[in-house]
Design a protein around this motif. Structure first.
Motif, PDB file in Angstrom:
ATOM      1  N   PHE A  57      50.408 -14.200 -15.821  1.00 54.29           N
ATOM      2  CA  PHE A  57      50.182 -13.016 -15.003  1.00 54.29           C
ATOM      3  C   PHE A  57      51.488 -12.255 -14.804  1.00 54.29           C
ATOM      4  N   GLU A  58      52.546 -12.969 -14.487  1.00 53.76           N
ATOM      5  CA  GLU A  58      53.861 -12.347 -14.270  1.00 53.76           C
ATOM      6  C   GLU A  58      54.354 -11.668 -15.547  1.00 53.76           C
ATOM      7  N   SER A  59      54.162 -12.314 -16.678  1.00 51.82           N
ATOM      8  CA  SER A  59      54.567 -11.736 -17.963  1.00 51.82           C
ATOM      9  C   SER A  59      53.807 -10.443 -18.241  1.00 51.82           C
ATOM     10  N   HIS A  60      52.500 -10.464 -18.013  1.00 51.30           N
ATOM     11  CA  HIS A  60      51.693  -9.254 -18.217  1.00 51.30           C
ATOM     12  C   HIS A  60      52.096  -8.156 -17.242  1.00 51.30           C
ATOM     13  N   GLU A  61      52.388  -8.551 -16.020  1.00 49.07           N
ATOM     14  CA  GLU A  61      52.801  -7.579 -15.005  1.00 49.07           C
ATOM     15  C   GLU A  61      54.125  -6.926 -15.390  1.00 49.07           C
ATOM     16  N   GLN A  62      55.076  -7.711 -15.900  1.00 49.83           N
ATOM     17  CA  GLN A  62      56.359  -7.159 -16.348  1.00 49.83           C
ATOM     18  C   GLN A  62      56.165  -6.202 -17.520  1.00 49.83           C
ATOM     19  N   SER A  63      55.310  -6.573 -18.459  1.00 47.27           N
ATOM     20  CA  SER A  63      55.028  -5.700 -19.597  1.00 47.27           C
ATOM     21  C   SER A  63      54.416  -4.392 -19.128  1.00 47.27           C
ATOM     22  N   TRP A  64      53.502  -4.468 -18.182  1.00 43.48           N
ATOM     23  CA  TRP A  64      52.871  -3.270 -17.657  1.00 43.48           C
ATOM     24  C   TRP A  64      53.903  -2.360 -16.985  1.00 43.48           C
ATOM     25  N   ARG A  65      54.815  -2.953 -16.189  1.00 41.70           N
ATOM     26  CA  ARG A  65      55.861  -2.160 -15.527  1.00 41.70           C
ATOM     27  C   ARG A  65      56.762  -1.483 -16.555  1.00 41.70           C
ATOM     28  N   GLN A  66      57.116  -2.193 -17.627  1.00 47.17           N
ATOM     29  CA  GLN A  66      57.951  -1.597 -18.676  1.00 47.17           C
ATOM     30  C   GLN A  66      57.228  -0.449 -19.360  1.00 47.17           C
ATOM     31  N   LEU A  67      55.942  -0.617 -19.632  1.00 46.73           N
ATOM     32  CA  LEU A  67      55.151   0.435 -20.252  1.00 46.73           C
ATOM     33  C   LEU A  67      55.079   1.655 -19.341  1.00 46.73           C
ATOM     34  N   GLN A  68      54.856   1.434 -18.055  1.00 46.09           N
ATOM     35  CA  GLN A  68      54.819   2.543 -17.109  1.00 46.09           C
ATOM     36  C   GLN A  68      56.155   3.270 -17.064  1.00 46.09           C
ATOM     37  N   LYS A  69      57.244   2.530 -17.098  1.00 46.13           N
ATOM     38  CA  LYS A  69      58.578   3.129 -17.080  1.00 46.13           C
ATOM     39  C   LYS A  69      58.786   3.999 -18.322  1.00 46.13           C
ATOM     40  N   LEU A  70      58.384   3.484 -19.485  1.00 49.07           N
ATOM     41  CA  LEU A  70      58.517   4.268 -20.717  1.00 49.07           C
ATOM     42  C   LEU A  70      57.668   5.530 -20.669  1.00 49.07           C
ATOM     43  N   ARG A  71      56.463   5.421 -20.143  1.00 45.81           N
ATOM     44  CA  ARG A  71      55.597   6.604 -20.019  1.00 45.81           C
ATOM     45  C   ARG A  71      56.224   7.650 -19.111  1.00 45.81           C
ATOM     46  N   LEU A  72      56.775   7.214 -17.989  1.00 45.45           N
ATOM     47  CA  LEU A  72      57.417   8.148 -17.064  1.00 45.45           C
ATOM     48  C   LEU A  72      58.645   8.794 -17.684  1.00 45.45           C
ATOM     49  N   GLU A  73      59.437   8.011 -18.427  1.00 44.31           N
ATOM     50  CA  GLU A  73      60.613   8.559 -19.096  1.00 44.31           C
ATOM     51  C   GLU A  73      60.208   9.585 -20.142  1.00 44.31           C
ATOM     52  N   LYS A  74      59.153   9.288 -20.887  1.00 46.43           N
ATOM     53  CA  LYS A  74      58.668  10.213 -21.904  1.00 46.43           C
ATOM     54  C   LYS A  74      58.165  11.497 -21.254  1.00 46.43           C
ATOM     55  N   GLN A  75      57.432  11.352 -20.175  1.00 44.94           N
ATOM     56  CA  GLN A  75      56.912  12.507 -19.462  1.00 44.94           C
ATOM     57  C   GLN A  75      58.060  13.359 -18.914  1.00 44.94           C
ATOM     58  N   ALA A  76      59.074  12.712 -18.344  1.00 39.28           N
ATOM     59  CA  ALA A  76      60.218  13.432 -17.786  1.00 39.28           C
ATOM     60  C   ALA A  76      60.997  14.160 -18.888  1.00 39.28           C
ATOM     61  N   SER A  77      61.165  13.511 -20.031  1.00 40.44           N
ATOM     62  CA  SER A  77      61.924  14.149 -21.109  1.00 40.44           C
ATOM     63  C   SER A  77      61.155  15.325 -21.701  1.00 40.44           C
ATOM     64  N   SER A  78      59.836  15.258 -21.729  1.00 41.47           N
ATOM     65  CA  SER A  78      59.059  16.367 -22.286  1.00 41.47           C
ATOM     66  C   SER A  78      59.020  17.556 -21.325  1.00 41.47           C
ATOM     67  N   THR A  79      59.121  17.332 -20.045  1.00 42.36           N
ATOM     68  CA  THR A  79      59.132  18.449 -19.093  1.00 42.36           C
ATOM     69  C   THR A  79      60.522  19.059 -18.956  1.00 42.36           C
ATOM     70  N   ASN A  80      61.564  18.372 -19.403  1.00 41.04           N
ATOM     71  CA  ASN A  80      62.928  18.882 -19.312  1.00 41.04           C
ATOM     72  C   ASN A  80      63.389  19.589 -20.573  1.00 41.04           C
ATOM     73  N   ARG A  81      62.530  19.676 -21.585  1.00 43.44           N
ATOM     74  CA  ARG A  81      62.911  20.339 -22.828  1.00 43.44           C
ATOM     75  C   ARG A  81      62.982  21.849 -22.621  1.00 43.44           C
ATOM     76  N   PRO A  82      64.000  22.483 -23.198  1.00 42.30           N
ATOM     77  CA  PRO A  82      64.047  23.942 -23.107  1.00 42.30           C
ATOM     78  C   PRO A  82      62.954  24.574 -23.959  1.00 42.30           C
ATOM     79  N   ALA A  83      62.475  25.716 -23.520  1.00 42.93           N
ATOM     80  CA  ALA A  83      61.418  26.417 -24.261  1.00 42.93           C
ATOM     81  C   ALA A  83      61.987  26.957 -25.571  1.00 42.93           C
ATOM     82  N   ARG A  84      61.160  26.911 -26.611  1.00 40.87           N
ATOM     83  CA  ARG A  84      61.583  27.433 -27.913  1.00 40.87           C
ATOM     84  C   ARG A  84      61.378  28.948 -27.940  1.00 40.87           C
ATOM     85  N   SER A  85      62.315  29.630 -28.629  1.00 42.19           N
ATOM     86  CA  SER A  85      62.163  31.084 -28.734  1.00 42.19           C
ATOM     87  C   SER A  85      61.617  31.490 -30.066  1.00 42.19           C
TER      88      SER A  85
END
Length: 85
Positions: A57-85
């Motif tokens: 259970f702890e192993s699965h919980e850690q994996s889930w937390r890591q996945l959530q962290k990666l998703r949040l990082e990806k989401q943050a990086s996509s919203t911080n991209r400058p607009a293309r001209s």
């Protein structure tokens, strides 16, 4: 919630090993207090392979937390991209 028998502070309740269903009381200063038959329940939980179940259970919980962290990082990086001209 119960009070510690030594300092009378309110104890916190928690599920032993998160998956056992055994609710135990913990004083921040004086440790864990077990009610009637809880020690026997903890021993039986361990004998029945509960520790392995809790570790999985702890192993699965850690994996889930890591996945959530990666998703949040990806989401943050996509919203911080400058607009293309």
């Amino acid at each position: 919630y119960r009070k510690c028998l030594i300092c009378s502070s309110q104890m916190q309740r928690f599920n032993y090993q998160k998956v056992s269903g055994i609710i135990v009381d913990r004083c921040a200063s004086h440790g864990v207090w077990l009610d009637h038959k809880e020690l026997h329940s903890v021993v039986e939980f361990i004998k029945a392979g509960g520790k392995h179940k809790a570790d999985l259970f702890e192993s699965h919980e850690q994996s889930w937390r890591q996945l959530q962290k990666l998703r949040l990082e990806k989401q943050a990086s996509s919203t911080n991209r400058p607009a293309r001209s």
